[in-house]
Structures are given as structure tokens and as C-alpha cells.
Design a protein around this motif. Structure first.
Motif, mmCIF file in Angstrom:
data_model
loop_
_atom_site.group_PDB
_atom_site.id
_atom_site.type_symbol
_atom_site.label_atom_id
_atom_site.label_comp_id
_atom_site.label_asym_id
_atom_site.label_seq_id
_atom_site.Cartn_x
_atom_site.Cartn_y
_atom_site.Cartn_z
ATOM 1 N N ALA A 70 -1.407 0.270 -8.181
ATOM 2 C CA ALA A 70 -2.189 0.128 -9.283
ATOM 3 C C ALA A 70 -3.231 0.779 -9.209
ATOM 4 N N GLN A 71 -3.888 1.178 -8.111
ATOM 5 C CA GLN A 71 -4.877 1.642 -7.759
ATOM 6 C C GLN A 71 -4.649 3.745 -7.658
ATOM 7 N N LEU A 72 -3.522 3.910 -7.842
ATOM 8 C CA LEU A 72 -3.218 5.189 -7.912
ATOM 9 C C LEU A 72 -2.650 5.840 -9.282
ATOM 10 N N SER A 73 -2.934 7.040 -9.516
ATOM 11 C CA SER A 73 -2.476 7.577 -10.806
ATOM 12 C C SER A 73 -1.025 7.987 -10.531
ATOM 13 N N GLY A 74 -0.251 8.305 -11.712
ATOM 14 C CA GLY A 74 0.906 8.523 -11.987
ATOM 15 C C GLY A 74 1.471 9.332 -11.129
ATOM 16 N N GLY A 75 0.533 10.558 -10.882
ATOM 17 C CA GLY A 75 0.899 11.665 -9.798
ATOM 18 C C GLY A 75 0.962 11.302 -8.449
ATOM 19 N N GLN A 76 -0.081 10.427 -8.282
ATOM 20 C CA GLN A 76 -0.177 10.005 -6.876
ATOM 21 C C GLN A 76 0.689 9.038 -6.292
ATOM 22 N N GLN A 77 1.311 8.438 -7.468
ATOM 23 C CA GLN A 77 2.494 7.507 -7.198
ATOM 24 C C GLN A 77 3.819 8.531 -6.930
ATOM 25 N N LEU A 92 -2.506 12.626 -0.040
ATOM 26 C CA LEU A 92 -2.760 11.292 -0.029
ATOM 27 C C LEU A 92 -3.283 10.860 1.279
ATOM 28 N N GLY A 93 -3.867 11.606 2.011
ATOM 29 C CA GLY A 93 -4.407 11.466 3.321
ATOM 30 C C GLY A 93 -5.494 10.209 3.356
ATOM 31 N N ASP A 94 -6.316 10.282 2.111
ATOM 32 C CA ASP A 94 -7.435 9.107 1.898
ATOM 33 C C ASP A 94 -7.014 7.924 0.940
ATOM 34 N N ARG A 95 -5.753 7.824 0.783
ATOM 35 C CA ARG A 95 -5.211 6.734 -0.130
ATOM 36 C C ARG A 95 -4.192 5.939 0.404
ATOM 37 N N GLU A 96 -3.780 6.205 1.809
ATOM 38 C CA GLU A 96 -2.895 5.411 2.433
ATOM 39 C C GLU A 96 -2.873 3.933 2.215
ATOM 40 N N ALA A 155 2.451 8.869 13.305
ATOM 41 C CA ALA A 155 2.038 10.551 13.188
ATOM 42 C C ALA A 155 2.717 11.175 11.778
ATOM 43 N N ARG A 156 4.030 11.090 11.930
ATOM 44 C CA ARG A 156 4.945 11.530 10.752
ATOM 45 C C ARG A 156 4.337 11.077 9.440
ATOM 46 N N VAL A 157 4.146 9.753 9.192
ATOM 47 C CA VAL A 157 3.837 9.270 7.855
ATOM 48 C C VAL A 157 2.527 9.735 7.633
ATOM 49 N N ARG A 158 1.470 9.669 8.713
ATOM 50 C CA ARG A 158 0.319 10.295 8.297
ATOM 51 C C ARG A 158 0.151 11.792 7.838
ATOM 52 N N GLU A 159 1.047 12.469 8.613
ATOM 53 C CA GLU A 159 1.321 13.862 8.136
ATOM 54 C C GLU A 159 1.853 14.036 6.951
ATOM 55 N N LEU A 160 2.926 13.345 6.558
ATOM 56 C CA LEU A 160 3.443 13.358 5.141
ATOM 57 C C LEU A 160 2.313 13.052 4.175
ATOM 58 N N LEU A 161 1.882 11.614 4.220
ATOM 59 C CA LEU A 161 0.755 11.490 3.391
ATOM 60 C C LEU A 161 -0.366 12.716 3.111
ATOM 61 N N ARG A 162 -0.718 13.151 4.147
ATOM 62 C CA ARG A 162 -1.867 14.401 4.065
ATOM 63 C C ARG A 162 -1.094 15.396 3.313
ATOM 64 N N ARG A 163 0.064 15.780 3.563
ATOM 65 C CA ARG A 163 0.691 16.915 3.057
ATOM 66 C C ARG A 163 0.878 16.676 1.516
ATOM 67 N N VAL A 164 0.974 15.552 1.142
ATOM 68 C CA VAL A 164 1.229 15.428 -0.434
ATOM 69 C C VAL A 164 -0.174 14.913 -1.002
ATOM 70 N N THR A 212 0.938 -1.291 0.096
ATOM 71 C CA THR A 212 0.007 0.031 -0.124
ATOM 72 C C THR A 212 0.832 1.177 0.029
ATOM 73 N N ALA A 213 0.286 2.458 -0.258
ATOM 74 C CA ALA A 213 1.082 3.535 -0.075
ATOM 75 C C ALA A 213 1.712 3.659 1.126
ATOM 76 N N TRP A 214 1.124 3.656 2.230
ATOM 77 C CA TRP A 214 1.651 3.778 3.702
ATOM 78 C C TRP A 214 2.839 2.672 3.607
ATOM 79 N N GLN A 215 2.662 1.488 3.305
ATOM 80 C CA GLN A 215 3.801 0.389 3.351
ATOM 81 C C GLN A 215 4.914 0.702 2.517
ATOM 82 N N ASN A 216 4.607 1.495 1.486
ATOM 83 C CA ASN A 216 5.780 1.987 0.381
ATOM 84 C C ASN A 216 6.422 3.042 1.115
ATOM 85 N N VAL A 217 5.846 3.816 1.742
ATOM 86 C CA VAL A 217 6.579 4.908 2.463
ATOM 87 C C VAL A 217 7.384 4.413 3.416
#
Length: 241
Positions: free
Chosen positions: A142-149, A133-137, A122-131, A103-108
Motif C-alpha cells: 500500500a506504500q508502493l506505486s503500481g510500478g513499484q509493486q 527498490l533498494g530504499d523501499r525494502e 545478499a541476492r535479495v538486496r541485489e535484486l531489490l537494488r537492480r529493480v 514488506t517488499a523484502w518479505q514478499n520477495v
């Protein structure tokens, strides 16, 4: 005198043989101070990505030396170089290099897990929110666009707060709003945490967020401009973004 975070000394990197031989970098010398943000610009084929690859230890020059975090990485054994890249260097690639089954979280968090470090949720969650992807973790690549990847790759590189962060066109696949947030994160890495950022970009507005802009042409450094505006950068590039 404090050593620079990254130092290139007479670096030459060529590809091909005979008539097809091309010098991607020719006797390039440059110093990137600790806690600085430098953009690297130039036309296609100028050697920008090659400079980034040599500076980050992903490629080795035929001649010259590269020092990162005080170590000469051109002579470092591959095993030691891999440890240095894992622990002290972050790289944001144009190709995202995500693991498809994670998943996005696991890749991070993957590099931290491999280094046997426990990432701060908390930092992982904050980074995903800042980019954005807070609702895509929980989504896989394959479920993400190129920009989201790309955003996953950016969050992954920022998580461990590496001493030096190399970024190859980090905003190239992003919409304007997300690109702005990513540049804010890179600026924050320098200003708040003392990291060193070296970013290749074609975008004058992105480059204007840096402390300095290094211009390359035909594998050679042709200029270094401190704190230029986007308009000045555009003029320096001859109107080519």
C-alpha cells in the motif's frame, strides 16, 4: 536430442459455450529451447496470455499436451503441479499477487520460505537494488506505486532462479529506465544462468531483447522470427506496438 524446456503440442483452449464460445488457442504447437529467451506478441485477444497460462500450468487446455521441465503438466495432479510451479517455474503476473501485510523484502522471500529454503540476503538486496527498490525494502504494497509493486513481483520471481520463467508484460507498468534494467535481468537469467524465459509483451523494443519472437493471431501461431530488430517487429505488427 535435449528436450525443450517447454513444449506445447496441439494445445486448444476455449472459453464460453454455444454462440459465445471462443477459441483462445487453436491447435498451438511450439517448443521453447532450454536457455532461450522468447517473446510472444500479437494483437489484443490473440491468445498471448492464455498461452502463458497453459504453458505455466495456471490453466489447463481442453486438448493437446504441455510439457515443462520434462513433465506432462496437463495430466499432473494439482498437488504435484503446485510443487512443480513452486520449485521449477517462476511467473511474473500482470496482477502483482503481493501479500498486503508483508514488506517488499518479505514478499520477495515468501516463496522461498514456503519451500523451506533459506534465501541469500545478499541476492535479495541485489535484486531489490537492480529493480530500483533498494530504499523501499521495508515498505508494504500500500506504500508502493503500481510500478513499484510490479518490481517486487519481478524480484520475487527471479530470486530462486527457476528453470523456466514466464513473464506477462513485465515492463508494462514501469518507466523506461527501470524497464531496461528488468530486461537486463531477464537477459542475464538466460545468458549467465541458463534459465528459459518466455515473455508476453506489446513492446517491440522489449521483444528485440529476446532470441526469438513468436507471433500469434486469433489463437494461432502465424510466425516465428529469430533475432529481429525493434523496427522489424514494429513492421511485422503493422505498426501496432
Amino acid at each position: 536430442m535435449i528436450d525443450p524446456a517447454v513444449l506445447l503440442d496441439g494445445v486448444t483452449r476455449t472459453y464460453g459455450d454455444g454462440d459465445a464460445k471462443v477459441a483462445a488457442l487453436h491447435q498451438v504447437s511450439a517448443a521453447f529451447p532450454m536457455g532461450s529467451f522468447t517473446a510472444v506478441m500479437g494483437p489484443s485477444g490473440s491468445g498471448k496470455s492464455t498461452l502463458l497460462q497453459c504453458a505455466s500450468g495456471l490453466d489447463r487446455p481442453q486438448s493437446g499436451a504441455v510439457r515443462v521441465a520434462g513433465q506432462d503438466i496437463t495430466r499432473l495432479p494439482e498437488k504435484d503441479l503446485a510443487v512443480l510451479r513452486r520449485d521449477r517455474i517462476g511467473v511474473i503476473f500482470q496482477t502483482f499477487n503481493l501479500v498486503p501485510s508483508l514488506t517488499a523484502w518479505q514478499n520477495v522471500v515468501l516463496p522461498s520460505r514456503l519451500a523451506r529454503r533459506r534465501p541469500d540476503p545478499a541476492r535479495v538486496r541485489e535484486l531489490l537494488r537492480r529493480v530500483g527498490l533498494g530504499d523501499r525494502e521495508g515498505h508494504r504494497p500500500a506504500q508502493l506505486s503500481g510500478g513499484q509493486q510490479q518490481r517486487v513481483a519481478i524480484a520475487r520471481a527471479l530470486l530462486s532462479r527457476p528453470e523456466v520463467l514466464f513473464a506477462d508484460e513485465p515492463t508494462g507498468a514501469l518507466d523506461r529506465a527501470t524497464g531496461h534494467e528488468v530486461l537486463e535481468l531477464l537477459r542475464e537469467a538466460v545468458d549467465e544462468f541458463g534459465q528459459t524465459v518466455v515473455m508476453v509483451t506489446h513492446d517491440p523494443e522489449a521483444a528485440a531483447r529476446a532470441d526469438a519472437v513468436l507471433f500469434l493471431t486469433d489463437g494461432r501461431i502465424v510466425d516465428l522470427v529469430q533475432r529481429p530488430s525493434a523496427e522489424q517487429i514494429g513492421l511485422r505488427l503493422g505498426g501496432r506496438a
